[in-house]
Motif scaffolding. Structure first.
Motif: not given
Length: 125
Positions: A7-13, A116-125
């Motif tokens: 469920g991780g991913g790239l999302v805006q602030a 579990g293995q990790g899932t990357l969450v990236t929040v852009s400003s």
């Protein structure tokens, strides 16, 4: 129990994401399931936990009011709903489970035997 995080991913602030932690091999019954996160160069930190049977939930102060942990019994899955995301929430998120966690230790990574293995969450400003 084997854990699969997704469920991780790239999302805006200010945006939202929902992470999933699915169990295989056995059910989560009797387990405490936690979410932790680890940013580069930092220690793994507690985010939230849920006791499967009682549905009691616990949160780090940094995410209270923004994140919600809940379970789906039929899908044998624990979710982490993350709202109002901030750039400082950027991390690799891990789910963990243990049937031997007590309340006083559920925020400690070493209290959990299964990861579990990790899932990357990236929040852009």
């Amino acid at each position: 129990v084997q854990l699969q995080a997704s469920g991780g991913g790239l999302v805006q602030a200010g945006g939202s994401l929902r992470l999933s932690c699915a169990a295989s091999g056995r059910t989560f019954s009797g387990y405490t399931v936690g979410w932790f996160r680890q940013a580069p160069g930092k220690d793994r930190e507690f985010v939230a936990a849920i006791r499967w049977n009682s549905r009691s939930t616990y949160y780090a102060d940094s995410v209270k009011g923004r994140f919600t942990i809940f379970r789906d019994n039929a899908k044998n899955t624990v979710y982490l709903q993350m709202n109002s995301l901030k750039p400082e929430d950027t991390s690799v998120y891990y789910c963990a489970a243990s049937d031997r966690v007590i309340v006083s230790t559920l925020s400690r990574p070493n209290a959990y035997a299964n990861w579990g293995q990790g899932t990357l969450v990236t929040v852009s400003s």
